[in-house]
Design a protein around this motif. Structure first.
Motif, PDB file in Angstrom:
ATOM      1  N   ALA A 319      54.762 -50.171  96.193  1.00  0.00           N
ATOM      2  CA  ALA A 319      54.741 -48.934  95.402  1.00  0.00           C
ATOM      3  C   ALA A 319      55.871 -48.887  94.386  1.00  0.00           C
ATOM      4  O   ALA A 319      55.815 -48.086  93.447  1.00  0.00           O
ATOM      5  CB  ALA A 319      54.822 -47.719  96.322  1.00  0.00           C
ATOM      6  N   TYR A 320      56.885 -49.742  94.537  1.00  0.00           N
ATOM      7  CA  TYR A 320      57.947 -49.745  93.526  1.00  0.00           C
ATOM      8  C   TYR A 320      57.406 -50.108  92.151  1.00  0.00           C
ATOM      9  O   TYR A 320      58.007 -49.766  91.135  1.00  0.00           O
ATOM     10  CB  TYR A 320      59.067 -50.709  93.917  1.00  0.00           C
ATOM     11  CG  TYR A 320      60.292 -50.520  93.046  1.00  0.00           C
ATOM     12  CD1 TYR A 320      61.252 -49.586  93.378  1.00  0.00           C
ATOM     13  CD2 TYR A 320      60.458 -51.230  91.861  1.00  0.00           C
ATOM     14  CE1 TYR A 320      62.349 -49.356  92.569  1.00  0.00           C
ATOM     15  CE2 TYR A 320      61.556 -51.014  91.038  1.00  0.00           C
ATOM     16  CZ  TYR A 320      62.493 -50.078  91.401  1.00  0.00           C
ATOM     17  OH  TYR A 320      63.571 -49.844  90.581  1.00  0.00           O
ATOM     18  N   GLY A 321      56.270 -50.785  92.115  1.00  0.00           N
ATOM     19  CA  GLY A 321      55.700 -51.178  90.836  1.00  0.00           C
ATOM     20  C   GLY A 321      55.372 -50.012  89.915  1.00  0.00           C
ATOM     21  O   GLY A 321      55.269 -50.196  88.700  1.00  0.00           O
ATOM     22  N   VAL A 322      55.220 -48.796  90.479  1.00  0.00           N
ATOM     23  CA  VAL A 322      54.914 -47.661  89.609  1.00  0.00           C
ATOM     24  C   VAL A 322      56.110 -47.314  88.721  1.00  0.00           C
ATOM     25  O   VAL A 322      55.925 -46.692  87.667  1.00  0.00           O
ATOM     26  CB  VAL A 322      54.481 -46.427  90.437  1.00  0.00           C
ATOM     27  CG1 VAL A 322      53.254 -46.721  91.271  1.00  0.00           C
ATOM     28  CG2 VAL A 322      55.622 -45.911  91.306  1.00  0.00           C
ATOM     29  N   ALA A 323      57.334 -47.700  89.130  1.00  0.00           N
ATOM     30  CA  ALA A 323      58.518 -47.388  88.313  1.00  0.00           C
ATOM     31  C   ALA A 323      58.505 -48.157  86.992  1.00  0.00           C
ATOM     32  O   ALA A 323      58.558 -47.542  85.913  1.00  0.00           O
ATOM     33  CB  ALA A 323      59.789 -47.656  89.104  1.00  0.00           C
TER      34      ALA A 323
END
Length: 434
Positions: A319-323
């Protein structure tokens, strides 16, 4: 003549386990971790104040912080071996005392000797690095298996709260105290970190029954006889880590997210906050949202028990990819802030089960060494990523670099989740174990 056997009395259910938050031994450990976190996050801020007061130059600040990072990386490996060789409580004590000693040395060198400050910063980093794997292994000694996820979540809350409280409290105190006094206060925090935690249980089995212990490593040395050298014991920890495919997969996913995702957003967020939105508010709000999200994620995962904890953990990490994705597009600043909050929630949905699985699956006498590998990857690759991302942005532009890093954050954890044993972060489903 036959007789009817007397009915057996049903087994009484096991009494419910007391919350880790009501265990005095764990609360002492938690307090020590909190003190070390406050000291860790306050130091860069205090040194920044020294630059503002012209007691330290910008180049000197960079040198001092680099020395602290180098000391950390060297000591985290050494500390892992020492914590498996000796009392983990003693390793916490002596490493915290080393960091506490560094604080007055920094105060003495401030404005007089950059060499002394550099050496003291390396000592402070060494103390910080040596205590991290010892704290991690000491948690497994003090807390019983069924309470470790809750305990690890509480530890995460302590660390994340320190990232907010450390600089904030320092800024408030700076209105009344000078930089040297603040440095001495950091030393007092390290003293508390070393003196407050209590002793753990016997390290031979930690707090687990013999049935719960993992199978011994085929490379493990015999129990009796002289100890191997430092290098041999460190390599033994690496061999133990290699026995767990889910652990290696997790390290690979951490490399992608930290060295690429963290680094890309660390470089790009200030630029985009300034150039696209024309304000520093987006930078401050996004970083705050990330920390607050991480606190929320820790609270959720303290009680959440997914049926497939490994898959849930890797989804959280991805989910860090949304940053970086939010920074690619001309969206409203609120979208960027929300994306960072989601990334913060996800990172703790990974961290807490990850730490809990490591404490459960790794042989107790090698736990600190395996934990030190985790910290080496987590902290050691961040500077490498930062060094590579900035030139890449200059060469290819912000958007292509962010796109590549976002893709890595999504795809690498997804691939790690497909590795055997990754679904449950262990060889079997923890929920099925007695």
């Amino acid at each position: 003549m036959t007789t009817t056997p007397a009915p057996t009395a049903p087994k009484s259910p096991a009494p419910p386990s007391r919350s880790a938050l009501r265990d005095p031994a764990f609360l002492r450990l938690w307090a020590g971790t909190t003190a070390s976190g406050l000291a860790t996050w306050a130091l860069p801020f205090v040194l920044g104040l020294a630059v503002l007061h012209r007691d330290l130059g910008a180049a000197g600040l960079g040198l001092v912080l680099a020395a602290r990072t180098a000391g950390f990386l060297v000591a985290v490996a050494v500390g892992g071996v020492l914590a498996d060789r000796h009392s983990r409580r003693a390793v916490v004590l002596w490493s915290a005392l080393a960091a506490a000693t560094a604080a007055p040395l920094l105060a003495v060198g401030l404005g007089h000797s950059l060499a002394l400050m550099t050496a003291a910063a390396a000592l402070a980093g060494a103390g910080q690095g040596a205590c991290r794997p010892a704290f991690q292994a000491l948690t497994a000694e003090i807390v019983t298996p069924e309470r470790r996820q809750q305990a690890n979540a509480a530890m995460t809350v302590a660390v994340r709260s320190s990232t907010l409280a450390g600089p904030t409290l320092t800024a408030l105190l700076a209105a009344f105290l000078d930089v040297r006094t603040l440095l001495l206060g950091i030393g007092a925090l390290w003293l508390a970190a070393g003196l407050v935690p209590g002793r753990g249980t016997a390290r031979a089995t930690g707090s687990r029954s013999p049935e719960e212990l993992p199978d011994p490593s085929p490379d493990a040395p015999p129990a009796a006889g002289p100890r191997a050298g430092f290098r041999a014991e460190f390599l033994e920890g690496i061999r133990e880590a290699r026995r767990h495919p889910w652990f290696l997969a997790g390290l690979g996913a951490l490399v992608a997210v930290i060295a690429l995702g963290y680094s890309a957003t660390g470089v790009a967020l200030p630029l985009i906050s300034r150039d696209r939105y024309g304000t520093e508010w987006v930078l401050a709000a996004a970083m705050t949202a990330y920390t607050v999200g991480a606190l929320g994620g820790a609270v959720v995962i303290a009680r959440l028990r997914p049926r497939s904890p490994g898959w849930a953990a890797f989804a959280g990490l991805g989910a860090y990819g949304v940053a970086p994705l939010s920074l690619m597009l001309p969206v409203h600043p609120a979208v960027v802030v929300a994306a960072y909050a989601v990334a913060g929630i996800g990172i703790e949905l990974f961290n807490v089960p990850w730490f809990t699985a490591t404490q459960r699956e790794v042989a107790p006498d090698k736990l600190a060494r395996v934990s030190s590998l985790d910290f080496l990857v987590s902290y050691g690759l961040a500077p490498v990523g930062l060094a590579l991302i900035a030139p890449a942005i200059e060469r290819f532009g912000v958007t292509p670099v962010l796109a590549a890093c976002a893709a890595a954050c999504f795809l690498v954890p997804a691939a790690a989740a497909l590795v055997p044993t990754a679904r449950h972060l262990g060889r079997t489903d923890p929920a099925t174990r007695d």
